[in-house]
Design a protein around this motif. Structure first.
Motif, mmCIF file in Angstrom:
data_model
loop_
_atom_site.group_PDB
_atom_site.id
_atom_site.type_symbol
_atom_site.label_atom_id
_atom_site.label_comp_id
_atom_site.label_asym_id
_atom_site.label_seq_id
_atom_site.Cartn_x
_atom_site.Cartn_y
_atom_site.Cartn_z
ATOM 1 N N PRO A 85 0.824 -1.211 0.000
ATOM 2 C CA PRO A 85 0.000 0.000 0.000
ATOM 3 C C PRO A 85 0.862 1.267 0.000
ATOM 4 N N ASP A 86 0.247 2.384 -0.380
ATOM 5 C CA ASP A 86 0.948 3.673 -0.329
ATOM 6 C C ASP A 86 1.175 4.123 1.110
ATOM 7 N N LEU A 87 0.232 3.794 2.000
ATOM 8 C CA LEU A 87 0.279 4.258 3.391
ATOM 9 C C LEU A 87 -0.374 3.189 4.261
ATOM 10 N N ILE A 88 0.091 3.062 5.495
ATOM 11 C CA ILE A 88 -0.475 2.098 6.433
ATOM 12 C C ILE A 88 -0.990 2.840 7.657
ATOM 13 N N ALA A 89 -2.227 2.550 8.055
ATOM 14 C CA ALA A 89 -2.856 3.164 9.229
ATOM 15 C C ALA A 89 -3.108 2.095 10.286
ATOM 16 N N LEU A 90 -2.628 2.339 11.490
ATOM 17 C CA LEU A 90 -2.797 1.433 12.626
ATOM 18 C C LEU A 90 -3.681 2.149 13.645
ATOM 19 N N ASN A 91 -4.906 1.645 13.836
ATOM 20 C CA ASN A 91 -5.911 2.432 14.527
ATOM 21 C C ASN A 91 -6.137 2.087 16.000
ATOM 22 N N GLY A 92 -5.066 1.710 16.693
ATOM 23 C CA GLY A 92 -5.144 1.655 18.141
ATOM 24 C C GLY A 92 -5.459 0.314 18.751
ATOM 25 N N ASP A 93 -5.413 0.304 20.078
ATOM 26 C CA ASP A 93 -5.540 -0.889 20.924
ATOM 27 C C ASP A 93 -4.441 -1.901 20.598
ATOM 28 N N PHE A 94 -3.232 -1.470 20.866
ATOM 29 C CA PHE A 94 -2.070 -2.336 20.691
ATOM 30 C C PHE A 94 -1.942 -3.288 21.880
ATOM 31 N N VAL A 95 -2.484 -2.902 23.023
ATOM 32 C CA VAL A 95 -2.436 -3.709 24.251
ATOM 33 C C VAL A 95 -3.856 -3.913 24.758
ATOM 34 N N SER A 96 -4.002 -4.693 25.817
ATOM 35 C CA SER A 96 -5.324 -4.959 26.404
ATOM 36 C C SER A 96 -5.301 -4.688 27.901
ATOM 37 N N VAL A 97 -6.181 -3.816 28.356
ATOM 38 C CA VAL A 97 -6.333 -3.570 29.787
ATOM 39 C C VAL A 97 -7.149 -4.720 30.392
ATOM 40 N N PRO A 98 -6.668 -5.363 31.438
ATOM 41 C CA PRO A 98 -7.396 -6.501 32.013
ATOM 42 C C PRO A 98 -8.617 -6.058 32.802
ATOM 43 N N LEU A 99 -9.589 -6.963 32.929
ATOM 44 C CA LEU A 99 -10.747 -6.673 33.769
ATOM 45 C C LEU A 99 -10.334 -6.535 35.226
ATOM 46 N N LEU A 100 -9.354 -7.329 35.644
ATOM 47 C CA LEU A 100 -8.820 -7.275 37.001
ATOM 48 C C LEU A 100 -7.305 -7.117 36.921
ATOM 49 N N GLY A 101 -6.735 -6.498 37.909
ATOM 50 C CA GLY A 101 -5.291 -6.343 37.923
ATOM 51 C C GLY A 101 -4.867 -4.939 37.544
ATOM 52 N N ASP A 102 -3.564 -4.742 37.456
ATOM 53 C CA ASP A 102 -2.971 -3.431 37.220
ATOM 54 C C ASP A 102 -3.010 -3.094 35.740
ATOM 55 N N PRO A 103 -3.778 -2.072 35.329
ATOM 56 C CA PRO A 103 -3.848 -1.736 33.911
ATOM 57 C C PRO A 103 -2.519 -1.252 33.341
ATOM 58 N N VAL A 104 -1.691 -0.621 34.181
ATOM 59 C CA VAL A 104 -0.412 -0.101 33.698
ATOM 60 C C VAL A 104 0.487 -1.241 33.210
ATOM 61 N N LYS A 105 0.408 -2.381 33.883
ATOM 62 C CA LYS A 105 1.240 -3.521 33.489
ATOM 63 C C LYS A 105 0.883 -4.047 32.108
ATOM 64 N N ALA A 106 -0.345 -3.735 31.652
ATOM 65 C CA ALA A 106 -0.754 -4.191 30.325
ATOM 66 C C ALA A 106 0.139 -3.624 29.232
ATOM 67 N N ALA A 107 0.743 -2.472 29.512
ATOM 68 C CA ALA A 107 1.581 -1.821 28.505
ATOM 69 C C ALA A 107 2.869 -2.575 28.219
ATOM 70 N N CYS A 108 3.185 -3.600 29.011
ATOM 71 C CA CYS A 108 4.382 -4.394 28.736
ATOM 72 C C CYS A 108 4.258 -5.133 27.406
ATOM 73 N N ALA A 109 3.030 -5.240 26.881
ATOM 74 C CA ALA A 109 2.827 -5.872 25.574
ATOM 75 C C ALA A 109 3.145 -4.926 24.426
ATOM 76 N N ALA A 110 3.380 -3.650 24.730
ATOM 77 C CA ALA A 110 3.583 -2.666 23.665
ATOM 78 C C ALA A 110 4.837 -2.952 22.849
#
Length: 286
Positions: A85-110
């Motif tokens: 393609p000429d351009l690629i768009a990535l529209n978010g939600d690279f990680v997943s915030v858990p229903l339980l637990g520390d949401p900040v730790k979810a960013a380790c998947a980034a």
């Protein structure tokens, strides 16, 4: 070898059990790992004739994890390479915030997610916006991981994209559910009359975007419903993803495309809604 007789009721029960098992295999094992390419030609009123045929590959909602979504992400990257393609768009939600637990730790998947997506290249760049899971985890870490792989992040900002003497503006708002989306700031530097393509994670934001001079909004967030049983509405749709769930819409003068996304959230299953790579071909409206 002799066989015991089987009555009609028992046969129906066994067949139903086998059917449910087959659907479960499809929903949890087969379909989530088989991305499909969906092609759409979209004609825009103010699209420059010099940019007729410009292509954008749209991917969204990766929700990286090392057991499930890593597989469709890896497959999607290889498929997009072949599309060129000429351009690629990535529209978010690279990680997943858990229903339980520390949401900040979810960013380790980034970082592992960004490393996979960093293999993507396009002549006019690979661009991203944040999703609600990103901003409710550690958005700074997610943005840093993407930028480290050469992926440019738009947060209430627009950039000019030029080819063959034609120009349009690629805009991206910060996540709407996160409360920091700012359309006036996003469009501030765009000269009057020039065409704009907006990346916005949540599709239902289109009702607000339609007030502004934007030709096309590209969104994700809804997962297309993720599990779509026959004859009934999707079982769960997120806030700002309930109205424009999947596909191409017209909202006033604005055109909107909502992709079904790549990964899964809450339940690692898809049914009648496979992971989607959208190849959009932009045309000059006659």
């Amino acid at each position: 070898m002799s066989f015991l007789p089987i009555n009609r009721r028992k046969f129906i029960r066994l067949a139903a059990t086998g059917g449910v098992a087959a659907l479960g295999v499809d929903a949890f094992i087969i379909e989530p790992d088989r991305p499909v390419v969906v092609h759409h030609e979209i004609a825009l009123r103010r699209w420059p004739s010099r940019l007729d045929g410009f292509t954008i590959a749209l991917l969204s909602d990766f929700h990286y994890d090392p057991y499930f979504s890593v597989h469709p992400i890896r497959t999607s990257v290889e498929m997009v390479k072949s599309l060129a393609p000429d351009l690629i768009a990535l529209n978010g939600d690279f990680v997943s915030v858990p229903l339980l637990g520390d949401p900040v730790k979810a960013a380790c998947a980034a970082e592992p997610c960004a490393q996979l997506l960093g293999q993507l290249k396009a002549p006019h760049g690979v661009w991203a916006v944040m999703g609600n899971h990103d901003v409710f985890s550690d958005p700074g870490r997610v943005i840093s991981a993407l930028r480290a792989e050469g992926i440019q992040v738009l947060a209430n900002r627009s950039v000019p994209i030029e080819k063959n003497g034609g120009r349009f503006w690629l805009s991206g708002v910060d996540d709407v559910l996160g409360g920091s989306a700012d359309m006036p700031a996003t469009l501030h530097d765009i000269p009057p009359g020039e065409p704009t393509v907006l990346l916005a994670h949540e599709p239902d934001y289109a009702d607000y975007v339609a007030r502004y001079p934007v030709e096309l909004q590209l969104s994700g967030h809804s997962h297309g419903g993720q599990v779509r049983l026959p004859l009934i509405s999707p079982l769960f749709l997120p806030d700002l993803g309930k109205k424009y769930v999947w596909g191409l819409y017209k909202v006033g003068n604005l055109k909107l495309y909502t992709t079904a996304g790549i990964g899964t959230v809450r339940v690692a299953a898809r049914f009648r809604c496979p992971p989607e790579i959208t190849l959009i071909v932009l045309r000059t409206a006659s």
